[in-house]
Design a protein around this motif. Structure first.
Motif, PDB file in Angstrom:
ATOM      1  N   GLU A  75       9.280  74.135  17.125  1.00 36.57           N
ATOM      2  CA  GLU A  75       9.981  72.987  16.557  1.00 36.57           C
ATOM      3  C   GLU A  75       9.052  71.800  16.379  1.00 36.57           C
ATOM      4  N   ARG A  78       6.871  72.356  13.210  1.00 34.55           N
ATOM      5  CA  ARG A  78       7.540  72.364  11.912  1.00 34.55           C
ATOM      6  C   ARG A  78       7.828  70.923  11.481  1.00 34.55           C
ATOM      7  N   THR A  82      14.719  68.750  12.974  1.00 33.80           N
ATOM      8  CA  THR A  82      14.818  69.911  13.856  1.00 33.80           C
ATOM      9  C   THR A  82      16.263  70.366  13.946  1.00 33.80           C
ATOM     10  N   TYR A  83      16.497  71.608  13.524  1.00 33.43           N
ATOM     11  CA  TYR A  83      17.829  72.197  13.618  1.00 33.43           C
ATOM     12  C   TYR A  83      17.725  73.569  14.268  1.00 33.43           C
ATOM     13  N   ASP A  86      17.520  76.752  12.064  1.00 37.60           N
ATOM     14  CA  ASP A  86      16.219  76.995  11.438  1.00 37.60           C
ATOM     15  C   ASP A  86      15.243  77.602  12.441  1.00 37.60           C
ATOM     16  N   THR A  87      15.307  77.135  13.686  1.00 37.79           N
ATOM     17  CA  THR A  87      14.448  77.686  14.731  1.00 37.79           C
ATOM     18  C   THR A  87      14.767  79.157  14.970  1.00 37.79           C
ATOM     19  N   ASP A  89      16.137  81.242  12.859  1.00 33.98           N
ATOM     20  CA  ASP A  89      15.681  81.999  11.689  1.00 33.98           C
ATOM     21  C   ASP A  89      14.197  82.320  11.806  1.00 33.98           C
ATOM     22  N   ALA A  90      13.406  81.325  12.228  1.00 37.49           N
ATOM     23  CA  ALA A  90      11.959  81.520  12.348  1.00 37.49           C
ATOM     24  C   ALA A  90      11.628  82.514  13.455  1.00 37.49           C
ATOM     25  N   LYS A 117      24.113  72.076  12.438  1.00 40.64           N
ATOM     26  CA  LYS A 117      23.910  72.703  11.135  1.00 40.64           C
ATOM     27  C   LYS A 117      24.253  74.187  11.222  1.00 40.64           C
TER      28      LYS A 117
END
Length: 213
Positions: A75, A78, A82-83, A86-87, A89-90, A117
């Motif tokens: 995080e 990136r 920061t959501y 998304d973390t 997903d990565a 989110k």
């Protein structure tokens, strides 16, 4: 592998974080617990936060010596907001593709999930581990079932020892020069002293986003 994910600002990381991670690791038979310091947490956009460099260093010192505890700077590395989704997903696209992921949170954090989110997609990717402390009642799943009626099936409750330590209180104590020994690991306390953190004006970064506390 069964991996726990413990996110937070860790400003500073303290003994309560370590006890939580160890208790979940043991009770649920996890292989590892990953500490993921937030980058730019949107839920704290109006609050000062210590630089990522210092927060990362403090987590490294805190978890040293426990091979089951790992640090990810995904995080912090990136850019932008920061959501959690998304973390995840990565992580799913990278080192944890086939792992069972358990997202660790406190019962108070659980109530904020509808504001995150894409919370439904988060629930699809992980199981939630909700830490419940003595005297704090039961876990209210209404917020989750509003997101997904089947969400309760993906929640695990872990009963924790009563450890009342908060980053807010630690920062207050340190700003006044009060001791925090045994509230933070010794190595973290030494680092804070060495770098004069939390005394007077705090070193800050500009805030923009993130949905982990």
């Amino acid at each position: 592998m069964r991996r726990g994910i413990l996110g937070g600002t860790f400003d500073p990381v303290h003994t309560g974080h370590l006890i939580l991670a160890q208790e979940v690791l043991w009770r649920l038979g996890l292989d590892e617990v990953w500490f993921i310091p937030t980058g730019l947490p949107w839920m704290k956009r109006d609050e000062p936060i210590t630089s990522g460099e210092h927060r990362r260093a403090m987590v490294e010192l805190a978890i040293a010596g426990n091979p089951a505890f790992q640090l990810s700077t995904i995080e912090m590395d990136r850019p932008g907001e920061t959501y959690t989704v998304d973390t995840l997903d990565a992580l799913r696209a990278g080192p944890m593709t086939d792992d069972e992921l358990l997202f660790i949170m406190g019962a108070d954090t659980l109530h904020t999930m509808p504001r995150w989110k894409e919370p439904k997609r988060i629930l699809e990717q992980v199981r939630l581990v909700v830490a419940l402390r003595p005297g704090h009642g039961t876990v209210d799943l209404d917020a989750l079932t509003a997101i997904d009626p089947a969400a309760a099936e993906r929640v695990m409750v872990v009963h924790m020892p009563l450890i009342e330590i908060s980053g807010t209180e630690l920062r207050r104590r340190m700003s006044l020069g009060e001791p925090v020994r045994y509230l933070v690991p010794d190595a973290v306390g030494d680092y804070i002293e060495q770098h004069h953190l939390y005394r007077g004006a705090r070193e800050t970064i500009a805030l923009a986003g993130g949905d982990t506390a």
